[in-house]
Design a protein around this motif. Structure first.
Motif, PDB file in Angstrom:
ATOM      1  N   PHE A 103       0.806  -1.212   0.000  1.00  0.00           N
ATOM      2  CA  PHE A 103       0.000   0.000   0.000  1.00  0.00           C
ATOM      3  C   PHE A 103       0.847   1.274   0.000  1.00  0.00           C
ATOM      4  N   GLY A 104       2.133   1.157  -0.315  1.00  0.00           N
ATOM      5  CA  GLY A 104       2.989   2.334  -0.414  1.00  0.00           C
ATOM      6  C   GLY A 104       3.167   2.764  -1.859  1.00  0.00           C
ATOM      7  N   GLY A 105       4.272   3.418  -2.119  1.00  0.00           N
ATOM      8  CA  GLY A 105       4.623   3.750  -3.497  1.00  0.00           C
ATOM      9  C   GLY A 105       3.963   4.985  -4.064  1.00  0.00           C
ATOM     10  N   GLY A 106       3.374   5.836  -3.225  1.00  0.00           N
ATOM     11  CA  GLY A 106       2.786   7.072  -3.741  1.00  0.00           C
ATOM     12  C   GLY A 106       1.605   6.841  -4.649  1.00  0.00           C
ATOM     13  N   ARG A 107       0.569   6.162  -4.149  1.00  0.00           N
ATOM     14  CA  ARG A 107      -0.593   5.838  -4.978  1.00  0.00           C
ATOM     15  C   ARG A 107      -1.895   6.199  -4.271  1.00  0.00           C
ATOM     16  N   VAL A 108      -2.963   6.266  -5.062  1.00  0.00           N
ATOM     17  CA  VAL A 108      -4.297   6.545  -4.549  1.00  0.00           C
ATOM     18  C   VAL A 108      -5.118   5.265  -4.661  1.00  0.00           C
ATOM     19  N   PHE A 109      -5.551   4.726  -3.512  1.00  0.00           N
ATOM     20  CA  PHE A 109      -6.336   3.502  -3.475  1.00  0.00           C
ATOM     21  C   PHE A 109      -7.803   3.842  -3.186  1.00  0.00           C
ATOM     22  N   GLU A 110      -8.676   3.328  -4.010  1.00  0.00           N
ATOM     23  CA  GLU A 110     -10.109   3.382  -3.723  1.00  0.00           C
ATOM     24  C   GLU A 110     -10.492   2.071  -3.048  1.00  0.00           C
ATOM     25  N   ILE A 111     -11.071   2.175  -1.849  1.00  0.00           N
ATOM     26  CA  ILE A 111     -11.523   0.993  -1.116  1.00  0.00           C
ATOM     27  C   ILE A 111     -13.038   1.061  -1.041  1.00  0.00           C
ATOM     28  N   SER A 112     -13.702   0.120  -1.702  1.00  0.00           N
ATOM     29  CA  SER A 112     -15.155   0.156  -1.779  1.00  0.00           C
ATOM     30  C   SER A 112     -15.737  -1.183  -1.359  1.00  0.00           C
ATOM     31  N   GLY A 113     -17.025  -1.174  -1.083  1.00  0.00           N
ATOM     32  CA  GLY A 113     -17.713  -2.382  -0.650  1.00  0.00           C
ATOM     33  C   GLY A 113     -18.911  -2.009   0.193  1.00  0.00           C
ATOM     34  N   GLU A 114     -19.808  -2.973   0.394  1.00  0.00           N
ATOM     35  CA  GLU A 114     -21.009  -2.706   1.165  1.00  0.00           C
ATOM     36  C   GLU A 114     -20.691  -2.513   2.648  1.00  0.00           C
ATOM     37  N   LYS A 115     -21.665  -2.006   3.383  1.00  0.00           N
ATOM     38  CA  LYS A 115     -21.497  -1.794   4.813  1.00  0.00           C
ATOM     39  C   LYS A 115     -21.156  -3.113   5.495  1.00  0.00           C
ATOM     40  N   GLY A 116     -20.129  -3.075   6.355  1.00  0.00           N
ATOM     41  CA  GLY A 116     -19.707  -4.279   7.054  1.00  0.00           C
ATOM     42  C   GLY A 116     -18.699  -5.117   6.298  1.00  0.00           C
ATOM     43  N   SER A 117     -18.258  -4.633   5.142  1.00  0.00           N
ATOM     44  CA  SER A 117     -17.309  -5.423   4.339  1.00  0.00           C
ATOM     45  C   SER A 117     -15.869  -5.278   4.830  1.00  0.00           C
ATOM     46  N   GLY A 118     -15.597  -4.274   5.682  1.00  0.00           N
ATOM     47  CA  GLY A 118     -14.255  -4.121   6.243  1.00  0.00           C
ATOM     48  C   GLY A 118     -13.472  -2.956   5.696  1.00  0.00           C
ATOM     49  N   LYS A 119     -14.134  -1.981   5.081  1.00  0.00           N
ATOM     50  CA  LYS A 119     -13.424  -0.850   4.457  1.00  0.00           C
ATOM     51  C   LYS A 119     -12.672  -0.020   5.509  1.00  0.00           C
ATOM     52  N   THR A 120     -13.393   0.417   6.533  1.00  0.00           N
ATOM     53  CA  THR A 120     -12.756   1.232   7.570  1.00  0.00           C
ATOM     54  C   THR A 120     -11.747   0.413   8.359  1.00  0.00           C
ATOM     55  N   ALA A 121     -12.059  -0.862   8.604  1.00  0.00           N
ATOM     56  CA  ALA A 121     -11.127  -1.726   9.331  1.00  0.00           C
ATOM     57  C   ALA A 121      -9.800  -1.841   8.589  1.00  0.00           C
ATOM     58  N   LEU A 122      -9.860  -1.992   7.254  1.00  0.00           N
ATOM     59  CA  LEU A 122      -8.635  -2.090   6.461  1.00  0.00           C
ATOM     60  C   LEU A 122      -7.854  -0.784   6.510  1.00  0.00           C
ATOM     61  N   ALA A 123      -8.534   0.340   6.319  1.00  0.00           N
ATOM     62  CA  ALA A 123      -7.850   1.639   6.338  1.00  0.00           C
ATOM     63  C   ALA A 123      -7.208   1.898   7.698  1.00  0.00           C
ATOM     64  N   LEU A 124      -7.911   1.546   8.769  1.00  0.00           N
ATOM     65  CA  LEU A 124      -7.377   1.753  10.118  1.00  0.00           C
ATOM     66  C   LEU A 124      -6.166   0.863  10.368  1.00  0.00           C
ATOM     67  N   GLN A 125      -6.233  -0.382   9.925  1.00  0.00           N
ATOM     68  CA  GLN A 125      -5.114  -1.294  10.159  1.00  0.00           C
ATOM     69  C   GLN A 125      -3.886  -0.876   9.358  1.00  0.00           C
ATOM     70  N   ILE A 126      -4.082  -0.435   8.127  1.00  0.00           N
ATOM     71  CA  ILE A 126      -2.946   0.068   7.336  1.00  0.00           C
ATOM     72  C   ILE A 126      -2.301   1.250   8.054  1.00  0.00           C
ATOM     73  N   TRP A 290     -12.150  -3.887  -3.988  1.00  0.00           N
ATOM     74  CA  TRP A 290     -13.528  -4.169  -3.587  1.00  0.00           C
ATOM     75  C   TRP A 290     -13.526  -5.209  -2.468  1.00  0.00           C
ATOM     76  N   LEU A 291     -14.222  -4.906  -1.366  1.00  0.00           N
ATOM     77  CA  LEU A 291     -14.314  -5.817  -0.235  1.00  0.00           C
ATOM     78  C   LEU A 291     -15.739  -6.336  -0.101  1.00  0.00           C
ATOM     79  N   ALA A 292     -15.869  -7.580   0.297  1.00  0.00           N
ATOM     80  CA  ALA A 292     -17.189  -8.182   0.498  1.00  0.00           C
ATOM     81  C   ALA A 292     -17.118  -9.184   1.638  1.00  0.00           C
ATOM     82  N   LYS A 293     -18.151  -9.189   2.477  1.00  0.00           N
ATOM     83  CA  LYS A 293     -18.225 -10.182   3.556  1.00  0.00           C
ATOM     84  C   LYS A 293     -18.950 -11.411   3.043  1.00  0.00           C
TER      85      LYS A 293
END
Length: 336
Positions: A103-126, A290-293
């Motif tokens: 997730f480095g290298g000077g890039r813009v990542f779009e993290i998408s998915g339905e509610k509860g798929s883990g979007k905020t969890a992934l961003a927080l853990q990174i 794209w994240l999905a539970k």
């Protein structure tokens, strides 16, 4: 460039004679409307010979030209700068890191998915993994919905066994951003903050999270006006320019909209949703993840949910690649 500035490379008497003929700057000489013989005829006798005039004209052309740059040398410098500035940013799940080449290298990542798929969890853990691994870094978290949870952040940091949690969280800057104008102001301040942090030796912001970008842009996107799309394009291009120039990592969380009967960008026929903000938004980022539970699993130590991460589009890796992971107590883990 004035010819007078080339003295003594060009003799003073020749420069004066040329100026008397109206030839005062380099372009006047280099683009003289005539041949060197015709120019020599305009000069006083004995000032210069034809051969000398040609030599002096070549010297003027040499000094007026931009220095030559070898492409291999420029590439070597660029790669060296990239190695010095780019961070190795990991989410802590090997399969997810491999999916997007880190997730480095000077890039813009779009993290998408339905509610509860883990979007905020992934961003927080990174964010927490980066702060723990690189002591001189900071994270800017743009909270657009007012639901950033300090309690959740502390719990995840504890689950990740991050040492000196208070020191790590001091470098996590949370800003409430309720409109696109505020977001634009914060992004504009990033460049100056990089220089200031370097001068003072303070932690430098290397990761910016926008959770989520949908409320900032969606209200202005209508079929009746192009202004909203222009604002979105300008803002996202600015993020990409900053990512490349200063090696920031942008994690842009995006909501979803319906796509029936199924989304063709997905490797799974069961995917009936797509990232929000229209088809053009995807092409304004470097990678759409794209994240999905998939299911919940009850365990003795608490509930665990199984998830799938899929690359819809990427400038760095192949699309329609995916991996599975699980979330337990708010933390992402490998399924193996």
């Amino acid at each position: 460039m004035r010819l007078h500035s080339l003295i003594p490379i060009i003799p003073t008497n020749l420069v004066s004679a040329l100026e008397d003929c109206g030839i005062k700057i380099d372009t006047d000489l280099l683009f003289f409307d005539g041949t060197n013989v015709e120019l020599l005829a305009k000069l006083p006798p004995g000032i210069v010979s034809l051969r000398e005039l040609e030599e002096y004209t070549s010297l003027v052309a040499e000094h007026a030209s931009a220095p030559a740059i070898r492409a291999d040398q420029e590439l070597e410098v660029a790669l060296l700068r990239q190695r010095e500035n780019a961070l190795n940013i990991s989410c802590g799940v090997q399969e997810l890191d491999a999916l997007v080449e880190g997730f480095g290298g000077g890039r813009v990542f779009e993290i998408s998915g339905e509610k509860g798929s883990g979007k905020t969890a992934l961003a927080l853990q990174i964010s927490l993994c980066m702060l723990a691994a690189h002591a001189n870094t900071a994270v800017l978290w743009m909270d657009t919905c007012g639901d950033f949870s300090l309690e959740r952040t502390l719990r995840v940091a504890s689950e990740l066994n991050i040492e000196a949690t208070s020191t790590v969280l001091e470098r996590l800057q949370v800003s409430l951003v309720l409109n696109i104008e505020t977001a634009q102001d914060l992004v504009s301040e990033l460049c100056s903050s990089v220089d200031t942090a370097s001068e003072l030796g303070a932690p430098r912001i290397r990761c910016i999270v926008i959770d989520s970008i949908t409320p900032l842009l969606a209200p202005s996107l209508t079929a009746f006006s192009a202004q909203g799309h222009a604002t979105m394009s300008t803002f996202m291009r600015e993020l990409r320019d900053l990512a490349r120039t200063h090696y920031f990592t942008f994690l842009v969380v995006n909501n979803t909209s319906s796509y029936l009967p199924h989304n063709p960008d997905s490797a799974f026929a069961s995917t009936t949703r797509k990232p929000a903000l229209g088809p053009s938004f995807t092409f304004l980022t470097d990678c759409t993840l794209w994240l999905a539970k998939s299911k919940n699993i009850e365990e003795t130590e608490g509930a665990t949910s199984m998830h799938v991460a899929e690359v819809f589009r990427s400038r760095m890796t192949q699309s329609k690649r995916w991996c599975s992971f699980k979330i337990h107590r708010g933390v992402l883990y490998s399924t193996t």
